[in-house]
Design a protein around this motif. Structure first.
Motif, PDB file in Angstrom:
ATOM      1  N   ARG A   1       5.111 -10.608  10.557  1.00 20.06           N
ATOM      2  CA  ARG A   1       5.128 -11.941  11.160  1.00 20.06           C
ATOM      3  C   ARG A   1       6.027 -11.972  12.390  1.00 20.06           C
ATOM      4  NH1 ARG A   1       5.183 -13.536   5.665  1.00 20.06           N
ATOM      5  NH2 ARG A   1       7.441 -13.774   5.696  1.00 20.06           N
ATOM      6  N   GLU A   2       7.164 -11.240  12.340  1.00 20.50           N
ATOM      7  CA  GLU A   2       8.036 -11.198  13.504  1.00 20.50           C
ATOM      8  C   GLU A   2       7.339 -10.545  14.689  1.00 20.50           C
ATOM      9  OE1 GLU A   2      11.506  -9.214  12.255  1.00 20.50           O
ATOM     10  OE2 GLU A   2      12.202 -10.819  10.926  1.00 20.50           O
ATOM     11  N   GLU A   3       6.545  -9.486  14.423  1.00 20.16           N
ATOM     12  CA  GLU A   3       5.829  -8.824  15.500  1.00 20.16           C
ATOM     13  C   GLU A   3       4.755  -9.733  16.077  1.00 20.16           C
ATOM     14  OE1 GLU A   3       4.356  -5.260  13.840  1.00 20.16           O
ATOM     15  OE2 GLU A   3       6.314  -4.303  13.651  1.00 20.16           O
ATOM     16  N   ASP A   4       4.125 -10.568  15.213  1.00 20.01           N
ATOM     17  CA  ASP A   4       3.055 -11.450  15.669  1.00 20.01           C
ATOM     18  C   ASP A   4       3.583 -12.663  16.423  1.00 20.01           C
ATOM     19  OD1 ASP A   4       1.197  -9.798  14.560  1.00 20.01           O
ATOM     20  OD2 ASP A   4       1.028 -10.910  12.682  1.00 20.01           O
ATOM     21  N   LEU A   5       4.862 -13.022  16.219  1.00 19.96           N
ATOM     22  CA  LEU A   5       5.413 -14.211  16.846  1.00 19.96           C
ATOM     23  C   LEU A   5       5.540 -13.983  18.348  1.00 19.96           C
ATOM     24  CD1 LEU A   5       6.580 -17.027  16.343  1.00 19.96           C
ATOM     25  CD2 LEU A   5       8.827 -15.959  16.150  1.00 19.96           C
ATOM     26  N   GLN A   6       4.911 -14.866  19.118  1.00 19.77           N
ATOM     27  CA  GLN A   6       4.947 -14.756  20.562  1.00 19.77           C
ATOM     28  C   GLN A   6       5.485 -16.056  21.138  1.00 19.77           C
ATOM     29  OE1 GLN A   6       0.970 -13.869  21.783  1.00 19.77           O
ATOM     30  NE2 GLN A   6       0.838 -11.992  20.587  1.00 19.77           N
ATOM     31  N   VAL A   7       6.467 -15.938  21.993  1.00 16.56           N
ATOM     32  CA  VAL A   7       7.079 -17.112  22.619  1.00 16.56           C
ATOM     33  C   VAL A   7       7.072 -16.906  24.127  1.00 16.56           C
ATOM     34  CG1 VAL A   7       9.145 -18.526  22.819  1.00 16.56           C
ATOM     35  CG2 VAL A   7       8.540 -17.511  20.608  1.00 16.56           C
ATOM     36  N   VAL A   8       6.536 -17.896  24.853  1.00 15.46           N
ATOM     37  CA  VAL A   8       6.512 -17.860  26.309  1.00 15.46           C
ATOM     38  C   VAL A   8       7.294 -19.066  26.816  1.00 15.46           C
ATOM     39  CG1 VAL A   8       5.075 -17.932  28.375  1.00 15.46           C
ATOM     40  CG2 VAL A   8       4.275 -16.702  26.336  1.00 15.46           C
ATOM     41  N   MET A   9       8.282 -18.828  27.670  1.00 16.04           N
ATOM     42  CA  MET A   9       9.063 -19.906  28.258  1.00 16.04           C
ATOM     43  C   MET A   9       8.545 -20.182  29.665  1.00 16.04           C
ATOM     44  SD  MET A   9      11.451 -22.141  28.091  1.00 16.04           S
ATOM     45  CE  MET A   9      12.521 -21.682  26.715  1.00 16.04           C
ATOM     46  N   LEU A  10       8.141 -21.425  29.898  1.00 14.04           N
ATOM     47  CA  LEU A  10       7.652 -21.851  31.206  1.00 14.04           C
ATOM     48  C   LEU A  10       8.700 -22.805  31.790  1.00 14.04           C
ATOM     49  CD1 LEU A  10       3.968 -22.514  30.107  1.00 14.04           C
ATOM     50  CD2 LEU A  10       4.830 -20.508  31.318  1.00 14.04           C
ATOM     51  N   ASP A  11       9.348 -22.392  32.867  1.00 12.98           N
ATOM     52  CA  ASP A  11      10.474 -23.147  33.416  1.00 12.98           C
ATOM     53  C   ASP A  11      10.026 -24.409  34.148  1.00 12.98           C
ATOM     54  OD1 ASP A  11      12.305 -21.289  32.492  1.00 12.98           O
ATOM     55  OD2 ASP A  11      12.157 -20.075  34.326  1.00 12.98           O
ATOM     56  N   ARG A  12      10.915 -25.388  34.196  1.00 12.02           N
ATOM     57  CA  ARG A  12      10.666 -26.583  34.997  1.00 12.02           C
ATOM     58  C   ARG A  12      10.789 -26.222  36.472  1.00 12.02           C
ATOM     59  NH1 ARG A  12      15.300 -31.013  34.542  1.00 12.02           N
ATOM     60  NH2 ARG A  12      14.009 -31.796  36.257  1.00 12.02           N
ATOM     61  N   ASP A  13      10.113 -26.989  37.305  1.00 12.40           N
ATOM     62  CA  ASP A  13      10.127 -26.765  38.753  1.00 12.40           C
ATOM     63  C   ASP A  13       9.591 -25.380  39.123  1.00 12.40           C
ATOM     64  OD1 ASP A  13      11.304 -29.304  39.126  1.00 12.40           O
ATOM     65  OD2 ASP A  13      13.301 -28.442  38.789  1.00 12.40           O
ATOM     66  N   ASP A  14       8.803 -24.784  38.228  1.00 11.82           N
ATOM     67  CA  ASP A  14       8.190 -23.485  38.520  1.00 11.82           C
ATOM     68  C   ASP A  14       6.741 -23.732  38.937  1.00 11.82           C
ATOM     69  OD1 ASP A  14       7.103 -20.981  38.620  1.00 11.82           O
ATOM     70  OD2 ASP A  14       7.838 -20.330  36.669  1.00 11.82           O
ATOM     71  N   PRO A  15       6.370 -23.429  40.164  1.00  8.93           N
ATOM     72  CA  PRO A  15       5.009 -23.750  40.642  1.00  8.93           C
ATOM     73  C   PRO A  15       3.900 -22.984  39.926  1.00  8.93           C
ATOM     74  CG  PRO A  15       6.185 -22.409  42.255  1.00  8.93           C
ATOM     75  CD  PRO A  15       7.191 -22.814  41.222  1.00  8.93           C
TER      76      PRO A  15
ATOM     77  N   SER B   1       1.919 -23.789  19.447  1.00  9.81           N
ATOM     78  CA  SER B   1       2.542 -25.072  19.748  1.00  9.81           C
ATOM     79  C   SER B   1       2.907 -25.102  21.229  1.00  9.81           C
ATOM     80  CB  SER B   1       3.797 -25.283  18.893  1.00  9.81           C
ATOM     81  OG  SER B   1       4.792 -24.333  19.226  1.00  9.81           O
ATOM     82  N   ILE B   2       2.820 -26.285  21.828  1.00  3.53           N
ATOM     83  CA  ILE B   2       3.114 -26.459  23.248  1.00  3.53           C
ATOM     84  C   ILE B   2       4.257 -27.456  23.348  1.00  3.53           C
ATOM     85  CG2 ILE B   2       2.154 -27.013  25.510  1.00  3.53           C
ATOM     86  CD1 ILE B   2      -0.635 -26.577  24.313  1.00  3.53           C
ATOM     87  N   GLY B   3       5.347 -27.049  23.993  1.00  4.96           N
ATOM     88  CA  GLY B   3       6.558 -27.852  23.977  1.00  4.96           C
ATOM     89  C   GLY B   3       6.448 -29.195  24.645  1.00  4.96           C
ATOM     90  N   THR B   4       5.587 -29.333  25.628  1.00  4.67           N
ATOM     91  CA  THR B   4       5.421 -30.608  26.321  1.00  4.67           C
ATOM     92  C   THR B   4       3.963 -30.785  26.709  1.00  4.67           C
ATOM     93  OG1 THR B   4       6.287 -32.009  28.114  1.00  4.67           O
ATOM     94  CG2 THR B   4       5.855 -29.708  28.636  1.00  4.67           C
ATOM     95  N   SER B   5       3.602 -32.009  27.069  1.00  2.00           N
ATOM     96  CA  SER B   5       2.232 -32.269  27.484  1.00  2.00           C
ATOM     97  C   SER B   5       1.894 -31.483  28.744  1.00  2.00           C
ATOM     98  CB  SER B   5       2.050 -33.769  27.739  1.00  2.00           C
ATOM     99  OG  SER B   5       0.726 -34.041  28.158  1.00  2.00           O
ATOM    100  N   LEU B   6       0.623 -31.176  28.915  1.00  2.00           N
ATOM    101  CA  LEU B   6       0.212 -30.405  30.082  1.00  2.00           C
ATOM    102  C   LEU B   6       0.601 -31.100  31.377  1.00  2.00           C
ATOM    103  CD1 LEU B   6      -1.404 -28.827  27.927  1.00  2.00           C
ATOM    104  CD2 LEU B   6      -3.239 -28.609  29.611  1.00  2.00           C
ATOM    105  N   ASN B   7       0.647 -32.442  31.376  1.00  2.00           N
ATOM    106  CA  ASN B   7       0.955 -33.144  32.627  1.00  2.00           C
ATOM    107  C   ASN B   7       2.410 -32.960  33.052  1.00  2.00           C
ATOM    108  OD1 ASN B   7       2.765 -35.579  32.039  1.00  2.00           O
ATOM    109  ND2 ASN B   7       1.163 -35.897  30.528  1.00  2.00           N
ATOM    110  N   GLY B   8       3.270 -32.437  32.161  1.00  2.00           N
ATOM    111  CA  GLY B   8       4.668 -32.230  32.521  1.00  2.00           C
ATOM    112  C   GLY B   8       5.050 -30.789  32.731  1.00  2.00           C
ATOM    113  N   VAL B   9       4.134 -29.851  32.481  1.00  2.46           N
ATOM    114  CA  VAL B   9       4.450 -28.425  32.593  1.00  2.46           C
ATOM    115  C   VAL B   9       4.739 -28.053  34.052  1.00  2.46           C
ATOM    116  CG1 VAL B   9       3.574 -26.080  32.288  1.00  2.46           C
ATOM    117  CG2 VAL B   9       3.091 -27.834  30.571  1.00  2.46           C
ATOM    118  N   GLY B  10       5.884 -27.423  34.279  1.00  3.49           N
ATOM    119  CA  GLY B  10       6.266 -27.009  35.616  1.00  3.49           C
ATOM    120  C   GLY B  10       6.775 -28.132  36.486  1.00  3.49           C
ATOM    121  N   ARG B  11       6.889 -29.328  35.922  1.00  4.78           N
ATOM    122  CA  ARG B  11       7.352 -30.475  36.706  1.00  4.78           C
ATOM    123  C   ARG B  11       8.617 -31.086  36.109  1.00  4.78           C
ATOM    124  NH1 ARG B  11       3.018 -34.348  36.020  1.00  4.78           N
ATOM    125  NH2 ARG B  11       4.161 -35.669  37.500  1.00  4.78           N
ATOM    126  N   LYS B  12       8.451 -31.746  34.976  1.00  2.00           N
ATOM    127  CA  LYS B  12       9.575 -32.478  34.391  1.00  2.00           C
ATOM    128  C   LYS B  12      10.401 -31.638  33.431  1.00  2.00           C
ATOM    129  CE  LYS B  12       7.465 -37.073  34.537  1.00  2.00           C
ATOM    130  NZ  LYS B  12       7.122 -38.263  33.728  1.00  2.00           N
TER     131      LYS B  12
END
Length: 308
Positions: free
Chosen positions: A153-167, A255-266
């Motif tokens: 399960r640890e190997e299968d766990l994938q986490v991607v961090m998408l920063d704010r203000d990242d175009p 799971s998605i941490g925020t709504s798509l309308n806020g990704v890379g913005r807020k």
């Protein structure tokens, strides 16, 4: 300087794996695994075969025609008999080796099966009942299975961090969704531009939004976009919605941490796989919401972005 040898590391890792999952192994159990990490191979011995039988066994893998080879070579040298080709020489050796005899390889015990091996080292227990042998995990085997499953399960766990203000954060997220194929996107605050990107760049075929009674204009536009999409996409709205997920038709939910309308913005956004223990519950809950939700309908007002 080497502090821990490979063999010591194996012992430490084995004991740590087992004790970390609620079982303290016996010394004999650790030693059994160290001595026999693999099933035993079949055991054989050689027995003498007389000349009368040796001819019929020539060429079989269980027959050694070269028993007494040294004596045969000495006889050839003494008598100066040199057969015209190799096969004739080989046959001659077989007939004359060891006084006209060869050796036959005879199995004394069969190879150990995997079930027999795991039972012998204490990972399984076998019980006889009704003329049948039934098998179950021992406490040691259960602890090892928990360790291996947790590691998987640890190997299968994938986490991607998408920063704010990242175009490129938003395009990256759309790209991740595209790679996952068809499925249900749960996003309470999805906007028209996000929905349009889904229809153009992904295979998402179900979208579940929140209905708070104010999105009539946005719903109307989304309805038109869904009808005009190249691939079928169904949109429904529910009043009981807050979290954001993508639940693919096949594979692990995200799971998605925020709504798509806020990704890379807020907000910075975490896009991660759902733990295995929660996967079934996430799917069941959102499937129930989907079945109870109503199709989107036209209206006149727009809706603000997702609140902070």
């Amino acid at each position: 300087m080497q502090i821990v040898t490979e063999e010591q590391h194996r012992v430490l890792a084995f004991v740590d794996a087992v004790t970390g999952n609620g079982y303290r192994p016996l010394v004999s159990e650790v030693e059994a695994w160290l001595a026999y990490p693999e099933p035993r191979e079949a055991q054989y011995h050689w027995e003498k075969v007389e000349e009368s039988e040796a001819g019929s066994l020539m060429g079989t893998p269980m027959f050694d025609p070269l028993a007494g080879l040294s004596e045969t070579i000495n006889r050839i040298i003494r008598t100066n008999i040199l057969p015209p080709d190799f096969m004739q020489a080989f046959s001659y050796m077989a007939r004359t080796a060891g006084g006209g005899s060869g050796r036959r390889r005879v199995q004394t015990s069969p190879a150990e099966t995997l079930i027999e091996h795991l039972t012998r080292i204490g990972w399984l227990r076998c019980h006889g009942a009704d003329g049948e042998t039934r098998v179950e995990l021992s406490a040691l085997g259960r602890a090892l299975l928990r360790h291996v499953s947790a590691a998987g399960r640890e190997e299968d766990l994938q986490v991607v961090m998408l920063d704010r203000d990242d175009p490129v954060a938003y395009p990256l997220l759309v790209g991740y969704l595209a790679e996952l194929g068809t499925g249900l996107l749960v996003d309470p605050y999805l906007k028209v531009r996000n929905f349009q990107d889904l229809t153009q760049h992904t295979k998402v075929n179900r979208v579940l939004m929140r209905n708070d009674g104010t999105q009539v204009k946005e719903f109307a536009t989304i309805s038109l976009l869904a009808a005009a999409a190249d691939s079928p996409i169904e949109v429904r709205a529910s009043e009981r919605l807050h979290d954001r997920y993508f639940i693919p038709s096949e594979g692990t939910a995200r799971s998605i941490g925020t709504s798509l309308n806020g990704v890379g913005r807020k907000y910075a956004t975490v896009f991660s796989t759902v733990p295995a223990e929660a996967e079934a519950a996430v799917r069941e809950y959102h499937q129930a919401l989907w079945e109870a939700a109503a199709p989107v309908e036209p209206g006149t007002d727009d809706v603000d972005d997702e609140p902070s």
